[in-house]
Design a protein around this motif. Structure first.
Motif, PDB file in Angstrom:
ATOM      1  N   ALA A 624       0.815  -1.215   0.000  1.00 26.84           N
ATOM      2  CA  ALA A 624       0.000   0.000   0.000  1.00 26.84           C
ATOM      3  C   ALA A 624       0.850   1.267   0.000  1.00 26.84           C
ATOM      4  N   PRO A 625       1.931   1.374   0.814  1.00 23.77           N
ATOM      5  CA  PRO A 625       2.767   2.586   0.736  1.00 23.77           C
ATOM      6  C   PRO A 625       3.438   2.759  -0.619  1.00 23.77           C
ATOM      7  N   VAL A 626       3.916   1.655  -1.204  1.00 22.36           N
ATOM      8  CA  VAL A 626       4.552   1.760  -2.522  1.00 22.36           C
ATOM      9  C   VAL A 626       3.541   2.214  -3.562  1.00 22.36           C
ATOM     10  N   GLY A 627       2.350   1.606  -3.532  1.00 16.22           N
ATOM     11  CA  GLY A 627       1.315   2.021  -4.476  1.00 16.22           C
ATOM     12  C   GLY A 627       0.906   3.464  -4.282  1.00 16.22           C
ATOM     13  N   ALA A 629       2.789   5.872  -3.097  1.00 15.29           N
ATOM     14  CA  ALA A 629       3.865   6.733  -3.582  1.00 15.29           C
ATOM     15  C   ALA A 629       3.849   6.841  -5.108  1.00 15.29           C
ATOM     16  N   ILE A 630       3.546   5.719  -5.772  1.00 14.84           N
ATOM     17  CA  ILE A 630       3.489   5.746  -7.240  1.00 14.84           C
ATOM     18  C   ILE A 630       2.352   6.644  -7.714  1.00 14.84           C
ATOM     19  N   TRP A 631       1.178   6.518  -7.102  1.00 14.98           N
ATOM     20  CA  TRP A 631       0.060   7.362  -7.511  1.00 14.98           C
ATOM     21  C   TRP A 631       0.332   8.836  -7.194  1.00 14.98           C
ATOM     22  N   PHE A 632       0.992   9.093  -6.064  1.00 13.26           N
ATOM     23  CA  PHE A 632       1.335  10.467  -5.718  1.00 13.26           C
ATOM     24  C   PHE A 632       2.278  11.072  -6.755  1.00 13.26           C
ATOM     25  N   ALA A 633       3.305  10.273  -7.134  1.00 15.72           N
ATOM     26  CA  ALA A 633       4.252  10.771  -8.137  1.00 15.72           C
ATOM     27  C   ALA A 633       3.561  10.966  -9.483  1.00 15.72           C
ATOM     28  N   ALA A 634       2.680  10.019  -9.838  1.00 16.08           N
ATOM     29  CA  ALA A 634       1.987  10.139 -11.129  1.00 16.08           C
ATOM     30  C   ALA A 634       1.103  11.380 -11.174  1.00 16.08           C
ATOM     31  N   ASP A 635       0.421  11.664 -10.074  1.00 11.99           N
ATOM     32  CA  ASP A 635      -0.448  12.847 -10.036  1.00 11.99           C
ATOM     33  C   ASP A 635       0.353  14.137 -10.171  1.00 11.99           C
ATOM     34  N   HIS A 636       1.507  14.190  -9.497  1.00 16.77           N
ATOM     35  CA  HIS A 636       2.272  15.429  -9.483  1.00 16.77           C
ATOM     36  C   HIS A 636       3.172  15.590 -10.706  1.00 16.77           C
ATOM     37  N   LEU A 637       3.410  14.515 -11.415  1.00 22.25           N
ATOM     38  CA  LEU A 637       4.226  14.617 -12.628  1.00 22.25           C
ATOM     39  C   LEU A 637       3.379  14.648 -13.895  1.00 22.25           C
ATOM     40  N   SER A 638       2.068  14.546 -13.745  1.00 21.80           N
ATOM     41  CA  SER A 638       1.212  14.491 -14.933  1.00 21.80           C
ATOM     42  C   SER A 638       1.264  15.778 -15.745  1.00 21.80           C
ATOM     43  N   HIS A 639       1.601  16.912 -15.100  1.00 24.31           N
ATOM     44  CA  HIS A 639       1.628  18.175 -15.854  1.00 24.31           C
ATOM     45  C   HIS A 639       2.757  18.198 -16.876  1.00 24.31           C
ATOM     46  N   LEU A 640       3.723  17.245 -16.764  1.00 22.52           N
ATOM     47  CA  LEU A 640       4.798  17.190 -17.761  1.00 22.52           C
ATOM     48  C   LEU A 640       4.273  16.836 -19.151  1.00 22.52           C
ATOM     49  N   GLN A 641       3.072  16.278 -19.215  1.00 16.55           N
ATOM     50  CA  GLN A 641       2.502  15.946 -20.524  1.00 16.55           C
ATOM     51  C   GLN A 641       2.104  17.191 -21.316  1.00 16.55           C
TER      52      GLN A 641
END
Length: 671
Positions: A624-627, A629-641
């Motif tokens: 659960a913590p790894v998942g 962290a991945i979703w947190f990173a994906a949400d905050h890096l999505s603006h790179l698109q």
């Protein structure tokens, strides 16, 4: 034709079955496809047994111009591969026989039939592969086809979640195995297993860790087991039998092939990694099973427990081999391989039984069953045989392999390493605890599901299933008894496999006229399943005769003892939750168990309800913590698109500067 050619031709027939199914109506294709799978599996089973019995140490090899250029695809049947081919195709033939009848009730045959044959082909190809590339492609093919079967009923949100977790864990396992084979190949890039054997890597300890991660994630070692109790219940019951009884054994094969065959001489500390992990897997698997009300999920967790038992045997074999204790290593390896076969048989039998219950009632929840022995006596008999076998009760097969593992544990004081001397007795205690808890768990599973009074109308109206399903169940129930009372020929058949892996084997058992099995010497210990069976049979018949001879024949009727509760409602019976409550409270810390009583509103005459909440701490603390962290990173890096071309070029330039700086730093360090 050589054995490997016959096996590959048979596997190619599996791959042609989806095309045949597509050309037919699904209702008509069910019997044709499953019947063809029975025949193909029996052909490969005969090939494997012939190879194992007639020329156990003589390998049959073949190279095909497929796969990587100038390398090709290598296939080979040696003693180890022949044994696991036999396990795979014995399980495949029985599951296909069961599915001839069970498949008529499948709601989405178009999403099961094509991938079922592909799944069988993938498992066979993994065992036949003789180079890393072919092995990994076959492994991924097996994973994807089984994932498609898990997702067959994808309209259910729980099944979609199970498929998601399974494919993530399968990808992680494949990546770990890829890295393990990369280390074994070394700088020469030699992908064939023969070249890996001739030049073992100096990083074999890291290969061991990667093999545990890769094969252990597919087999179900704790804490890599989280996909298993989700995926097995989601799949159709005959597929669940294949995944639990067969696919996990292919994962065990992958571990044995890498660690015992390709990694060179084992180090003494390898077993210190494996044995405690296996003991923890045993105990947590059986405790988790005790907490379950879903019959198929209970069986899935018991797969985790039995994989732990197998890895205890493998860990002991590594410990003894590292200290050149060849006879003890042979006992431990024989026990592990025999339990591979035994678990494949009785776990498949139990999943067949749960599938029969699901067909007859539409329910997997034990709290909604009860009294099934009246409407399904034959299923109840075979399910009871499976329960006794998995509980390691003599004279059935589960007792023999667990008894052999205990014999190997009793040899551990002779190991010179103090670390192993201290760890093995503790793990022996854990194994004994798991055996006792397994018996309690299957008293619960059989008693709550088949005995007592029906708790629902569907349980009361349950009828026996079709003859095909019953035939598969009775065949495996018979094998549980046959291997339990005459295990000697099976142990002798395993001798070339064990000799290949640990350079020794147990004494030949067939020479004993009383059919006893003797692990080392008769003066130390021996076991005779046939005598136990004869004693139990004679005692039972004698008791029946004494009762009929001396008891009164008068029939007297009276009210049943109601324990102070004269209400005949099934609600007064033991429930699955009530049965497990004492054990759940003792081990509550392992599951963060919470019990809450929900009281009715004031003025409401309804009953109070007890709610139980359990958590899988492995999931909560690791995944659960790894998942998250991945979703947190994906949400905050999505603006790179959504960057402009100028910003993208600036970002690439900055990364090139960082890379050049890193390379200069590396050159300075090396200089």
């Amino acid at each position: 034709m050589t054995p490997v050619v016959v096996a590959l031709c048979s596997v190619s027939a599996f791959l042609g079955l989806p095309l045949l199914a597509a050309a037919m109506r699904w209702s008509a294709a069910t019997r044709v496809i499953y019947g063809a799978c029975v025949i193909i599996c029996l052909v490969v089973l005969v090939v494997a047994l012939t190879q194992l019995l007639s020329a156990g140490s003589t390998a049959s090899s073949l190279r095909l111009p497929l796969g990587l250029p100038w390398i090709g695809a290598h296939f080979r049947i040696d003693a180890l591969a022949a044994f696991f081919l036999a396990v795979v195709n014995l399980g495949g033939a029985s599951a296909s026989l069961f599915a001839i009848g069970y498949g008529k009730h499948e709601k989405a045959p178009g999403r099961v039939l094509p991938f079922y044959a592909a799944f069988l082909a993938g498992m066979n190809l993994v065992v036949l592969a003789d180079d890393a590339f072919t092995f990994l492609v076959s492994w991924e093919f097996m994973s994807l086809s089984s994932w498609a079967l898990v997702m067959a009923h994808h309209h259910d949100p729980e099944n979609r979640h199970a498929g998601y977790v399974y494919i993530v864990m399968a990808s992680f396992g494949t990546l770990s195995l890829l890295l393990a084979f990369g280390l074994l190949a070394g700088g020469s890039g030699s992908y064939s297993f023969a070249e890996m054997r001739s030049a073992p890597t100096a990083l074999s300890g890291l290969v061991l860790i990667l093999a545990i991660l890769g094969a252990g994630s597919k087999a179900g070692l704790v804490p890599l087991h989280v996909w298993l109790p989700l995926a097995h219940p989601a799949a159709p019951s005959h597929v669940s039998a294949l995944m639990s009884g067969v696919m996990t054994k292919v994962a065990v094969y992958g571990f044995i092939r890498i660690v015992f065959d390709l990694s060179g001489v084992p180090a003494w500390w390898w077993s210190i990694v494996i044995i405690p992990l296996a003991g923890i897997t045993c105990v947590l698997g059986v405790l988790s099973a005790l907490m379950q009300h879903d019959l198929k999920r209970l069986l899935a967790y018991h797969t985790v427990e039995n994989i732990g038992i197998i890895f205890i045997g493998l860990g002991l074999a590594l410990a003894f081999s590292a200290h050149n204790m060849r006879t003890a290593a042979a006992v431990a390896m024989t026990a592990a391989l025999l339990h591979v076969l035994n678990h494949s048989i009785f776990k498949s039998l139990l999943f067949f039984g749960s599938g029969a219950v699901l067909t007859a009632t539409g329910e997997r929840d034990m709290e909604k069953l009860g009294g099934l022995i009246h409407g399904m006596p034959l299923t109840a008999f075979t399910f009871l045989a499976g329960c006794m076998a998995i509980s390691a009760l003599p004279p059935l097969n589960g007792f023999v392999s667990e008894w052999l593992i205990f014999q190997a544990i009793l040899l551990s004081p002779d190991v010179p390493s103090w670390g192993i001397k201290l760890i093995v007795p503790a793990v022996g205690g854990m194994l004994a605890l798991s055996a006792a808890l397994a018996a309690a768990c299957f008293v619960k599973a059989f008693g709550v599901s088949f005995l007592g009074r029906p708790r629902t109308t569907v349980a009361a109206g349950a009828q026996e299933v079709d003859r095909w399903s019953l035939a598969a169940m009775f065949i495996f129930a018979g094998l549980c008894l046959l291997i339990g009372i005459i295990p000697g020929p099976i142990i002798d058949t395993l001798a070339p496999v064990v000799n290949t892996l640990v350079a020794a084997h147990m004494p030949m058992q067939s020479a004993d006229p009383w059919l006893s099995i003797v692990p080392i010497a008769e003066s130390r210990s021996s076991y005779n399943g046939l005598l136990v069976f004869v004693f139990i049979t004679i005692s039972t018949l004698a008791a029946i005769e004494v009762i009929h001879r001396f008891a009164s024949r008068a029939v007297r009727r009276g009210p049943a003892w109601d324990c102070g509760f004269p209400d005949p409602s099934p609600a007064t019976q033991y429930t699955a939750g009530g049965f497990a409550q004492p054990i759940r409270r003792v081990f509550s810390a392992l599951f963060d168990a919470r019990e809450d009583v929900v009281m009715p509103a004031p003025g409401d005459i309804g009953a109070a309800r007890l709610t139980i909440r359990l958590r899988d701490l492995a999931w909560e603390m690791l995944y659960a913590p790894v998942g998250g962290a991945i979703w947190f990173a994906a949400d905050h890096l999505s603006h790179l698109q959504f960057l402009t071309i100028r910003k993208y070029l600036s970002l690439v330039f900055a990364l090139l500067v960082i890379l050049l700086f890193f390379l200069m730093l590396v050159m300075l360090v090396w200089s």
